[in-house]
Design a protein around this motif. Structure first.
Motif, PDB file in Angstrom:
ATOM      1  N   THR A 287       0.867  -1.136   0.115  1.00  0.00           N
ATOM      2  CA  THR A 287      -0.034  -0.026  -0.109  1.00  0.00           C
ATOM      3  C   THR A 287       1.013   1.295  -0.054  1.00  0.00           C
ATOM      4  O   THR A 287       1.678   1.371   0.794  1.00  0.00           O
ATOM      5  CB  THR A 287      -0.963  -0.076   1.297  1.00  0.00           C
ATOM      6  N   TYR A 288       0.612   2.174  -1.000  1.00  0.00           N
ATOM      7  CA  TYR A 288       1.173   3.672  -1.004  1.00  0.00           C
ATOM      8  C   TYR A 288       0.285   4.346  -0.183  1.00  0.00           C
ATOM      9  O   TYR A 288      -0.910   4.449  -0.493  1.00  0.00           O
ATOM     10  CB  TYR A 288       1.390   4.089  -2.545  1.00  0.00           C
ATOM     11  N   GLU A 289       0.652   4.848   0.965  1.00  0.00           N
ATOM     12  CA  GLU A 289      -0.351   5.428   1.946  1.00  0.00           C
ATOM     13  C   GLU A 289       0.163   7.087   1.907  1.00  0.00           C
ATOM     14  O   GLU A 289       1.056   7.197   1.980  1.00  0.00           O
ATOM     15  CB  GLU A 289       0.216   4.712   3.357  1.00  0.00           C
ATOM     16  N   ASP A 290      -1.114   7.683   1.895  1.00  0.00           N
ATOM     17  CA  ASP A 290      -1.260   9.210   2.170  1.00  0.00           C
ATOM     18  C   ASP A 290      -0.423   9.877   1.058  1.00  0.00           C
ATOM     19  O   ASP A 290       0.686  10.484   1.115  1.00  0.00           O
ATOM     20  CB  ASP A 290      -0.506   9.543   3.374  1.00  0.00           C
ATOM     21  N   PRO A 291      -0.848   9.446  -0.543  1.00  0.00           N
ATOM     22  CA  PRO A 291      -0.278  10.254  -1.379  1.00  0.00           C
ATOM     23  C   PRO A 291      -0.696  11.872  -1.260  1.00  0.00           C
ATOM     24  O   PRO A 291      -1.713  11.962  -0.768  1.00  0.00           O
ATOM     25  CB  PRO A 291      -0.842   9.907  -2.595  1.00  0.00           C
ATOM     26  N   VAL A 292       0.250  12.747  -1.682  1.00  0.00           N
ATOM     27  CA  VAL A 292       0.199  14.125  -1.677  1.00  0.00           C
ATOM     28  C   VAL A 292      -0.012  14.483  -3.332  1.00  0.00           C
ATOM     29  O   VAL A 292       0.855  14.279  -4.263  1.00  0.00           O
ATOM     30  CB  VAL A 292       1.267  14.841  -1.056  1.00  0.00           C
ATOM     31  N   TYR A 293      -0.931  15.179  -3.517  1.00  0.00           N
ATOM     32  CA  TYR A 293      -1.411  15.695  -5.025  1.00  0.00           C
ATOM     33  C   TYR A 293      -1.836  17.122  -4.969  1.00  0.00           C
ATOM     34  O   TYR A 293      -2.330  17.533  -3.854  1.00  0.00           O
ATOM     35  CB  TYR A 293      -2.326  14.472  -5.548  1.00  0.00           C
ATOM     36  N   ASN A 294      -2.022  17.753  -6.274  1.00  0.00           N
ATOM     37  CA  ASN A 294      -2.705  18.835  -6.528  1.00  0.00           C
ATOM     38  C   ASN A 294      -4.192  18.951  -6.586  1.00  0.00           C
ATOM     39  O   ASN A 294      -4.729  17.842  -6.778  1.00  0.00           O
ATOM     40  CB  ASN A 294      -1.614  19.589  -7.406  1.00  0.00           C
ATOM     41  N   GLU A 295      -4.525  19.832  -7.187  1.00  0.00           N
ATOM     42  CA  GLU A 295      -6.290  20.169  -7.333  1.00  0.00           C
ATOM     43  C   GLU A 295      -6.528  19.085  -8.575  1.00  0.00           C
ATOM     44  O   GLU A 295      -7.665  19.016  -8.798  1.00  0.00           O
ATOM     45  CB  GLU A 295      -6.237  21.534  -7.619  1.00  0.00           C
ATOM     46  N   ASP A 296      -5.525  18.754  -9.250  1.00  0.00           N
ATOM     47  CA  ASP A 296      -5.966  18.029 -10.633  1.00  0.00           C
ATOM     48  C   ASP A 296      -5.824  16.587 -10.361  1.00  0.00           C
ATOM     49  O   ASP A 296      -5.993  15.790 -11.198  1.00  0.00           O
ATOM     50  CB  ASP A 296      -5.126  18.635 -11.879  1.00  0.00           C
ATOM     51  N   GLY A 297      -5.395  16.240  -9.133  1.00  0.00           N
ATOM     52  CA  GLY A 297      -5.357  14.857  -8.763  1.00  0.00           C
ATOM     53  C   GLY A 297      -3.672  14.224  -9.095  1.00  0.00           C
ATOM     54  O   GLY A 297      -3.645  13.157  -9.056  1.00  0.00           O
ATOM     55  N   GLU A 298      -2.654  15.225  -9.596  1.00  0.00           N
ATOM     56  CA  GLU A 298      -1.560  14.892 -10.099  1.00  0.00           C
ATOM     57  C   GLU A 298      -0.666  14.753  -8.668  1.00  0.00           C
ATOM     58  O   GLU A 298      -0.655  15.922  -8.005  1.00  0.00           O
ATOM     59  CB  GLU A 298      -0.987  15.748 -10.957  1.00  0.00           C
TER      60      GLU A 298
END
Length: 326
Positions: A287-298
């Motif tokens: 599991t990749y936990e707690d990804p961080v991303y911008n408003e576009d989901g990138e």
């Protein structure tokens, strides 16, 4: 002699591949938002799920209370329904609980938390429930970061009893997660070896386990096991009981290990994952936990390189080439 996998569900794992785990607090940009009709995920979360849904074979999200009112499933169902409407319906779902508090030295009634979890399970069909073996609260007051359990024989006896009770109360399978030992972010009471402690607890409570790679490294760093020494002592862990590996963003700051959940994986986490994959015969997924991303989901630019490395390692393992992943 090494103990067998938990008797209630002993079977060889079907590899689910890479999963995603998300902590979704209420009122944050990556989280749930309050609405007049019960809540929803934020547009940022929905964009991430839309962009990356084909990357993940399963998912979990971590429970966060929306208020201090009495725990009732009906208060969460509208938001949770909308979360799952944003994801492929056929993918396995898990639930990261934060209220079982299995590392605490205190005694209290876990049935309300278990009943709440079981009611959600009846609606969403969780494949498992996971929670860190930590002290999440004391005297009813939540801690800012869960502390490791008390590392004494008496602390082990209490934590084992807590884990056994939680397993018996829950309808879905329980996965007990190896705790974090972040120096400067928590403190440790007692001197038992954490790997041996965790194996004894898993065997005596008869539970499956989750190994958070960052948590393992945090303990190794605390013991001075850095570089190639980070592999020392791992054989003491209950590897045959491991169903899931977690990787969340970590950082080494002035020689100290920090479990920051900021989306950026360390090279050491990828290397240790490669080492563990062929040694965990009952593993379900990574599991990749707690990804961080911008408003576009990138995903943020700093997180992408090692995320892609992790995807490649897990893809080889999922296809059955555990030796290649190693």
């Amino acid at each position: 002699m090494t103990a067998a996998a938990p008797s209630q569900t002993a079977h060889r794992a079907t590899r689910l591949g890479l999963g995603v785990g998300m902590d979704l607090p209420w009122g944050e940009r990556i989280g749930f938002t309050h609405t007049s009709d019960g809540g929803d995920v934020t547009p940022r979360v929905r964009s991430f799920l839309r962009r990356h849904q084909e990357h993940f074979g399963y998912s979990f999200f971590a429970f966060q209370p929306r208020n201090r009112a009495r725990l009732r499933a009906v208060d969460y169902v509208p938001a949770y329904d909308r979360l799952y409407d944003s994801m492929p319906a056929e993918r396995p779902r898990a639930f990261h609980q934060t209220l079982l508090n299995m590392g605490t030295p205190e005694t209290y009634d876990r049935r309300p938390v278990a009943d709440f979890t079981n009611e959600l399970h009846a609606r969403y069909g969780f494949s498992w429930v996971v929670e860190d073996l930590g002290i999440w609260s004391l005297r009813g007051r939540p801690l800012p970061y869960p502390l490791p359990p008390v590392m004494t024989e008496q602390g082990l006896e209490r934590a084992t009893s807590n884990a056994r009770e939680a397993r018996e109360l829950l309808d879905p399978e329980l996965h007990v997660e190896f705790p974090g030992f972040t120096e400067g972010g928590s403190f440790v009471l007692g001197g038992l070896d954490a790997f041996d402690y965790f194996r004894r607890l898993a065997d005596d409570a008869d539970v499956w386990v989750t190994l958070d790679v960052g948590h393992l490294l945090s303990y190794q760093w605390l013991r001075g096991r850095t570089g190639s020494a980070m592999y020392e002592g791992l054989e003491a862990l209950p590897l045959e009981r491991c169903r899931e590996l977690h990787l969340s963003g970590c950082q080494i700051v002035r020689g100290k290990f920090r479990d920051l959940h900021h989306g950026v994986l360390l090279d050491e986490q990828i290397d240790l994952t490669r080492h563990l994959l062929p040694r965990c015969p009952n593993l379900l997924g990574v599991t990749y936990e707690d990804p961080v991303y911008n408003e576009d989901g990138e995903l943020t630019p700093k997180s992408r390189p090692n995320y892609e490395r992790l995807r490649a390692v897990v893809a080889r393992w999922t296809a059955g080439a555990a030796g290649d992943a190693a």
